[in-house]
Design an enzyme around this catalytic site. Structure first.
Site, mmCIF file in Angstrom:
data_model
loop_
_atom_site.group_PDB
_atom_site.id
_atom_site.type_symbol
_atom_site.label_atom_id
_atom_site.label_comp_id
_atom_site.label_asym_id
_atom_site.label_seq_id
_atom_site.Cartn_x
_atom_site.Cartn_y
_atom_site.Cartn_z
ATOM 1 C CB VAL A 177 1.570 -0.070 4.903
ATOM 2 C CG1 VAL A 177 0.250 -0.133 5.399
ATOM 3 C CG2 VAL A 177 2.246 1.090 6.033
ATOM 4 C CB ILE A 228 -1.094 0.002 1.279
ATOM 5 C CG1 ILE A 228 -1.936 -1.071 1.056
ATOM 6 C CG2 ILE A 228 -1.578 1.474 1.104
ATOM 7 C CD1 ILE A 228 -2.851 -1.349 2.317
ATOM 8 N N GLY A 229 1.908 1.279 0.811
ATOM 9 C CA GLY A 229 2.948 2.474 0.879
ATOM 10 C C GLY A 229 4.024 2.196 1.777
ATOM 11 C CE LYS A 260 5.041 1.084 9.475
ATOM 12 N NZ LYS A 260 4.931 2.229 10.129
ATOM 13 C CG ASP A 285 1.907 13.549 15.903
ATOM 14 O OD1 ASP A 285 1.958 14.737 15.841
ATOM 15 O OD2 ASP A 285 2.207 12.625 15.168
#
Length: 512
Positions: free
Chosen positions: A52, A44-45, A67, A161
């Site tokens: 991922v 995915i990325g 992940k 965050d």
């Protein structure tokens, strides 16, 4: 666990990257990992901490995000990562991304299996509206984000965050908070401070105290959400000296402007004490606007109605001659239970719900719990409940004629009861609403018969009346924090800022 604070300090886990919404797309020459029970489908990325993948959990036949955290070479880091994964896995809320599994791999890396959310980030949606999002979207997503963080805060977890990249939007347009990580940067364009023992976060969204404190409290998340609200409303991040969002976008109501600016106050003690207080302030802002529809989209206009008022009770309870044990003509031979089989971890829309034996108990926030996704054209409901304290109402939400509405009991400043909105008119504006005041500590049995042509309502065996509904527009008032058009469900129960004990909810389908 920090010695100076009850809140767990999270570092290392970055679920936002799992959704690949803020990471680069592309192929890789690296072979995908092999995990027992997981079929890796494609990359995915990729981010600073690893890659991922989209995967399928074979045992449950469901898509998951996988992940792979790069080799850390640091046993303490992996221990902390695992501890935080366990903490996140215990957090249950419909607006929090769920962690399913953590596994250390033989090569020194780690795998985190999480819920896969199809959709972009809030940042992606904001990019389509550079001058500010529609007001109804800002309110809806702010509520969902705040409710998710309130659940995390109750578990002793401060996000630290919060930013638009860490809020995902699912296929229904609902917001899910992710990324409780704060370990190392995954996006080089983002300025993050992550040294051990120092401030952590993304600078534009960090509360002032976070720059000199490694362990800020929940009010730091309030500040971050305030920045996001400002940015959602105006398309700009509040930096330096800045005016309220209303000065840049005049259609922003003054009441909402005040909420945003209070959340952004530099001193923590001048902000809202937590997310529940922030949510209550938004509700008051909506209610103070009265009949104006500034907070609604097209899907919610009929549901919101004009002239919204506070749900309050000041009159003594109505006395009933009929006891709860008396069997009314509505009672069928067998009712089908709904409440006992409801999964609270998946069905809560808002508020805090806890089980006490076979019953469920709400807190003093706005609480909604869905029970069924589908219902027939005609059916009957029976709800046994007790208001434990407070001045506000109980609600039973139901679908009829393709629309979701609710029966409220004891509300609208006048002890009113009945269907919330009909043809855009609230209970306050309808010609013949019922009157029924709840008494704290008293047990009630509410029965509702739902048919396409009318709704009949009984309390403790006494019939309040019949509401004709054929061909009419029904809806749900916005301060319940639930938009049925966006979060479909057919049956639900709720309490408005008054703790209640729901002992049972049963239903009986009727023949067409």
């Amino acid at each position: 666990m920090s010695a100076s604070s009850p809140h767990r300090r999270l570092a290392g886990l970055n679920p936002a990257d799992l959704m690949a919404t803020a990471t680069s797309q592309g192929d890789s020459d690296e072979a995908p990992p092999e995990l027992a029970g997981i079929e890796i489908q494609h990359l995915i990325g990729r981010g600073g901490m690893g890659a991922v993948y989209l995967g399928k959990q074979l045992s449950l036949d469901r898509e998951v995000a996988v992940k792979i955290v790069a080799k850390a070479g640091d046993e303490l880091f992996l221990e902390r990562l695992e501890r935080e994964a366990r903490t996140m896995a215990k957090l249950r809320h419909s607006n929090l991304v769920t962690v399913h599994h953590f596994e250390r791999l033989p090569d020194g890396s780690a795998a985190i299996i999480m819920e896969h959310v199809q959709g972009g980030t809030l940042r992606d949606r904001m990019a389509l509206h550079p001058q500010g999002l529609p007001l109804e979207d800002v309110l809806r997503w702010t509520r969902e984000i705040a409710a998710a963080l309130a659940a995390a805060h109750r578990s002793g977890v401060v996000h630290r965050d919060l930013k638009p990249e860490n809020v995902l939007l699912d296929g229904h347009g609902s917001a899910l908070v992710t990324d409780f990580g704060l370990a190392v940067p995954t996006d080089r364009s983002s300025t993050r401070l992550t040294l051990t023992g120092t401030a952590v976060g993304t600078v534009d969204y960090m509360a002032p105290e976070a720059f000199h404190s490694a362990d800020p409290d929940v009010r730091a998340d309030v500040f971050s959400l305030g920045v996001m609200m400002y940015e959602m409303l105006t398309g700009r991040i509040p930096r330096g000296s800045f005016d309220g969002p209303r000065r840049q976008r005049p259609e922003v109501p003054r009441e909402l402007d005040e909420v945003v600016m209070r959340a952004l106050r530099p001193a923590p003690e001048e902000r809202f004490a937590g997310m529940d207080e922030l949510l209550a302030a938004i509700d008051r802002a909506v209610l103070r606007k009265g009949g104006r529809r500034w907070f609604l989209g097209a899907a919610g206009v009929a549901a919101a109605a004009l002239g919204i008022g506070l749900w309050k009770k000041r009159k003594p309870a109505v006395e009933d001659a009929t006891s709860l044990a008396e069997v009314s003509s509505l009672s069928p031979k067998e009712w089908r239970p709904l409440l006992s089989s409801t999964d609270l971890s998946r069905r809560v829309i808002s508020g805090r719900w806890t089980r006490e034996g076979g019953a469920v108990v709400t807190d003093d926030s706005v609480c909604v719990l869905t029970l069924r996704d589908e219902v027939p054209a005609a059916y009957r409901l029976r709800v046994v409940f007790t208001r434990l304290s407070g001045d506000y109402c109980a609600g039973v939400f139901f679908r009829v004629n393709g629309q979701v509405t609710s029966v409220d009991i004891d509300g609208w400043d006048k002890d009113l009861a009945g269907v919330q909105t009909i043809d855009g008119l609230s209970l306050e504006q309808q010609e013949h609403p019922f009157t029924f005041a709840l008494e704290d500590g008293r047990r009630y049995e509410l029965k509702i018969e739902v048919k396409p042509e009318a709704v009949r309502i009984w309390i403790n065996g006494r019939e309040l009346g019949t509401v004709p509904i054929a061909g009419r527009q029904l809806g749900v008032v916005f301060p319940w924090r639930w938009d049925p058009a966006q979060r479909p469900a057919a049956l639900a129960i709720g309490s408005y800022q008054s703790p209640m004990r729901f002992e049972s909810v049963e239903w009986w389908p009727l023949d067409p």
